[in-house]
Design a protein around this motif. Structure first.
Motif, PDB file in Angstrom:
ATOM      1  N   LEU A 190       0.834  -1.207   0.000  1.00 50.51           N
ATOM      2  CA  LEU A 190       0.000   0.000   0.000  1.00 50.51           C
ATOM      3  C   LEU A 190       0.869   1.257   0.000  1.00 50.51           C
ATOM      4  O   LEU A 190       0.575   2.223  -0.711  1.00 50.51           O
ATOM      5  N   VAL A 191       1.950   1.225   0.770  1.00 51.60           N
ATOM      6  CA  VAL A 191       2.875   2.360   0.792  1.00 51.60           C
ATOM      7  C   VAL A 191       3.523   2.543  -0.584  1.00 51.60           C
ATOM      8  O   VAL A 191       3.707   3.670  -1.056  1.00 51.60           O
ATOM      9  N   PHE A 192       3.845   1.437  -1.244  1.00 53.22           N
ATOM     10  CA  PHE A 192       4.428   1.500  -2.585  1.00 53.22           C
ATOM     11  C   PHE A 192       3.466   2.173  -3.565  1.00 53.22           C
ATOM     12  O   PHE A 192       3.867   3.024  -4.361  1.00 53.22           O
ATOM     13  N   LEU A 193       2.195   1.786  -3.509  1.00 56.01           N
ATOM     14  CA  LEU A 193       1.193   2.411  -4.376  1.00 56.01           C
ATOM     15  C   LEU A 193       1.111   3.912  -4.099  1.00 56.01           C
ATOM     16  O   LEU A 193       1.018   4.719  -5.029  1.00 56.01           O
ATOM     17  N   ASP A 194       1.159   4.273  -2.838  1.00 56.19           N
ATOM     18  CA  ASP A 194       1.116   5.668  -2.438  1.00 56.19           C
ATOM     19  C   ASP A 194       2.290   6.440  -3.055  1.00 56.19           C
ATOM     20  O   ASP A 194       2.132   7.548  -3.573  1.00 56.19           O
ATOM     21  N   CYS A 195       3.476   5.826  -3.017  1.00 55.84           N
ATOM     22  CA  CYS A 195       4.681   6.476  -3.558  1.00 55.84           C
ATOM     23  C   CYS A 195       4.598   6.666  -5.063  1.00 55.84           C
ATOM     24  O   CYS A 195       4.861   7.751  -5.581  1.00 55.84           O
ATOM     25  N   ILE A 196       4.236   5.599  -5.770  1.00 57.72           N
ATOM     26  CA  ILE A 196       4.258   5.658  -7.236  1.00 57.72           C
ATOM     27  C   ILE A 196       3.174   6.581  -7.782  1.00 57.72           C
ATOM     28  O   ILE A 196       3.250   7.067  -8.910  1.00 57.72           O
ATOM     29  N   CYS A 197       2.151   6.859  -6.962  1.00 56.75           N
ATOM     30  CA  CYS A 197       1.084   7.770  -7.393  1.00 56.75           C
ATOM     31  C   CYS A 197       1.348   9.218  -6.974  1.00 56.75           C
ATOM     32  O   CYS A 197       0.475  10.072  -7.109  1.00 56.75           O
ATOM     33  N   GLY A 198       2.523   9.510  -6.461  1.00 58.27           N
ATOM     34  CA  GLY A 198       2.917  10.899  -6.264  1.00 58.27           C
ATOM     35  C   GLY A 198       2.875  11.448  -4.862  1.00 58.27           C
ATOM     36  O   GLY A 198       3.078  12.650  -4.676  1.00 58.27           O
ATOM     37  N   SER A 199       2.635  10.614  -3.845  1.00 58.54           N
ATOM     38  CA  SER A 199       2.517  11.159  -2.482  1.00 58.54           C
ATOM     39  C   SER A 199       3.811  11.793  -1.999  1.00 58.54           C
ATOM     40  O   SER A 199       3.798  12.733  -1.214  1.00 58.54           O
ATOM     41  N   THR A 200       4.964  11.288  -2.476  1.00 60.54           N
ATOM     42  CA  THR A 200       6.253  11.820  -2.015  1.00 60.54           C
ATOM     43  C   THR A 200       6.516  13.227  -2.523  1.00 60.54           C
ATOM     44  O   THR A 200       7.377  13.928  -2.015  1.00 60.54           O
ATOM     45  N   THR A 201       5.770  13.640  -3.546  1.00 63.08           N
ATOM     46  CA  THR A 201       5.956  14.988  -4.086  1.00 63.08           C
ATOM     47  C   THR A 201       4.966  15.976  -3.480  1.00 63.08           C
ATOM     48  O   THR A 201       5.004  17.157  -3.790  1.00 63.08           O
ATOM     49  N   GLY A 202       4.071  15.476  -2.639  1.00 62.94           N
ATOM     50  CA  GLY A 202       3.043  16.342  -2.076  1.00 62.94           C
ATOM     51  C   GLY A 202       1.910  16.583  -3.050  1.00 62.94           C
ATOM     52  O   GLY A 202       1.048  17.425  -2.828  1.00 62.94           O
ATOM     53  N   GLY A 203       1.900  15.824  -4.154  1.00 63.45           N
ATOM     54  CA  GLY A 203       0.886  16.051  -5.174  1.00 63.45           C
ATOM     55  C   GLY A 203      -0.112  14.942  -5.335  1.00 63.45           C
ATOM     56  O   GLY A 203      -0.659  14.752  -6.408  1.00 63.45           O
ATOM     57  N   LEU A 204      -0.295  14.134  -4.294  1.00 57.30           N
ATOM     58  CA  LEU A 204      -1.273  13.060  -4.387  1.00 57.30           C
ATOM     59  C   LEU A 204      -2.648  13.669  -4.683  1.00 57.30           C
ATOM     60  O   LEU A 204      -3.092  14.569  -4.005  1.00 57.30           O
ATOM     61  N   GLY A 205      -3.310  13.166  -5.652  1.00 52.48           N
ATOM     62  CA  GLY A 205      -4.572  13.754  -6.097  1.00 52.48           C
ATOM     63  C   GLY A 205      -4.425  14.298  -7.507  1.00 52.48           C
ATOM     64  O   GLY A 205      -5.384  14.388  -8.251  1.00 52.48           O
ATOM     65  N   LEU A 206      -3.183  14.624  -7.872  1.00 46.64           N
ATOM     66  CA  LEU A 206      -2.902  15.013  -9.254  1.00 46.64           C
ATOM     67  C   LEU A 206      -2.326  13.798  -9.967  1.00 46.64           C
ATOM     68  O   LEU A 206      -1.213  13.825 -10.496  1.00 46.64           O
ATOM     69  N   LEU A 207      -3.081  12.702  -9.956  1.00 47.30           N
ATOM     70  CA  LEU A 207      -2.554  11.432 -10.434  1.00 47.30           C
ATOM     71  C   LEU A 207      -2.137  11.479 -11.894  1.00 47.30           C
ATOM     72  O   LEU A 207      -1.242  10.752 -12.303  1.00 47.30           O
ATOM     73  N   GLY A 208      -2.781  12.324 -12.685  1.00 45.07           N
ATOM     74  CA  GLY A 208      -2.441  12.407 -14.091  1.00 45.07           C
ATOM     75  C   GLY A 208      -1.007  12.837 -14.342  1.00 45.07           C
ATOM     76  O   GLY A 208      -0.446  12.573 -15.401  1.00 45.07           O
ATOM     77  N   LEU A 209      -0.396  13.492 -13.352  1.00 45.20           N
ATOM     78  CA  LEU A 209       0.985  13.938 -13.502  1.00 45.20           C
ATOM     79  C   LEU A 209       1.982  12.814 -13.238  1.00 45.20           C
ATOM     80  O   LEU A 209       3.140  12.909 -13.612  1.00 45.20           O
ATOM     81  N   TYR A 210       1.532  11.750 -12.582  1.00 42.66           N
ATOM     82  CA  TYR A 210       2.456  10.709 -12.155  1.00 42.66           C
ATOM     83  C   TYR A 210       2.195   9.363 -12.819  1.00 42.66           C
ATOM     84  O   TYR A 210       3.078   8.525 -12.861  1.00 42.66           O
TER      85      TYR A 210
END
Length: 232
Positions: A179-199
């Motif tokens: 689950l943490v891996f999914l969070d990372c690859i979808c942009g959470s580490t950039t503070g942009g989770l929710g802007l999934l289209g960018l990642y």
């Protein structure tokens, strides 16, 4: 090989693996390998995100358009000093450069059959630093997650629980790490989770799909859903 044997959720192979993993030493070594690979992949994604952010940051030392037009004289020959262009002419010069680029692109398309932009995009896709190409430490997660999915295939509660808690001296919760891996690859580490289209891109979408499928298989089944609180 293990993935091929487990394809479709082979209960005989699943049971054999489960029995083997009842040995504490074997179990601890087995799960540590996957746990470490997941952590390495997460760190690789974080490092890549940090490097991309740094590369995209505006360069405060960039020179103006006038400063970049050095050593060009009015007759097209090199001059010993810079050609000074007033700020009021910057827009005109930029427009002229754009027109020249479009003209070159049109000529290039007519002679080569492809536009300059298409060739640039093709080169970017093949370049070693292309952001759409997964690093090896991240790409390896796809077969790992597929293997873990097949261990739990057909709502196997024994292996579902074992991936979560091995009751060993060192416990490796692969459900949580996935689950943490999914969070990372979808942009959470950039503070942009929710802007999934960018990642999410052509390079990682298959891996994201696999992660979601694995997470779904981790928690499918009425018994496990009641025990863990997951929605089945």
């Amino acid at each position: 090989m293990c993935i091929a044997l487990l394809e479709g959720g082979n209960p005989t192979i699943q049971h054999s693996i489960f029995k083997k993993l009842q040995n504490g030493e074997i179990s601890q070594a087995f799960f540590k390998v996957f746990y470490d690979k997941m952590r390495e992949a997460q760190q690789e994604i974080k490092s890549s995100a940090t490097n991309s952010t740094a590369a995209a940051a505006p360069d405060k030392q960039r020179t103006s358009l006038a400063e970049k037009t050095k050593h060009i004289s009015v007759d097209g020959k090199l001059s010993p000093g810079p050609l000074v262009v007033g700020e009021e002419m910057d827009e005109e010069v930029a427009g002229a450069c754009g027109s020249a680029l479009h003209a070159y692109s049109d000529i290039h398309t007519m002679t080569h059959g492809t536009s300059v932009l298409e060739e640039i995009m093709a080169e970017k896709k093949c370049a070693p630093g292309n952001s759409d190409v997964l690093p090896a430490k991240v790409a390896v997660m796809k077969p790992i997650l597929r293997f873990l999915q097949l261990l739990c295939e057909n709502h196997n509660p024994d292996l579902q629980n074992l991936l979560r808690n091995q009751n060993n001296k060192s416990n490796y919760n692969l459900v949580s790490e996935s689950l943490v891996f999914l969070d990372c690859i979808c942009g959470s580490t950039t503070g942009g989770l929710g802007l999934l289209g960018l990642y999410i891109n052509e390079g990682n979408v298959a891996l994201i799909d696999q992660t979601l499928e694995t997470l779904t298989e981790y928690c499918q089944g009425e018994w496990l859903g009641l025990q863990t609180g997951y929605v089945t």
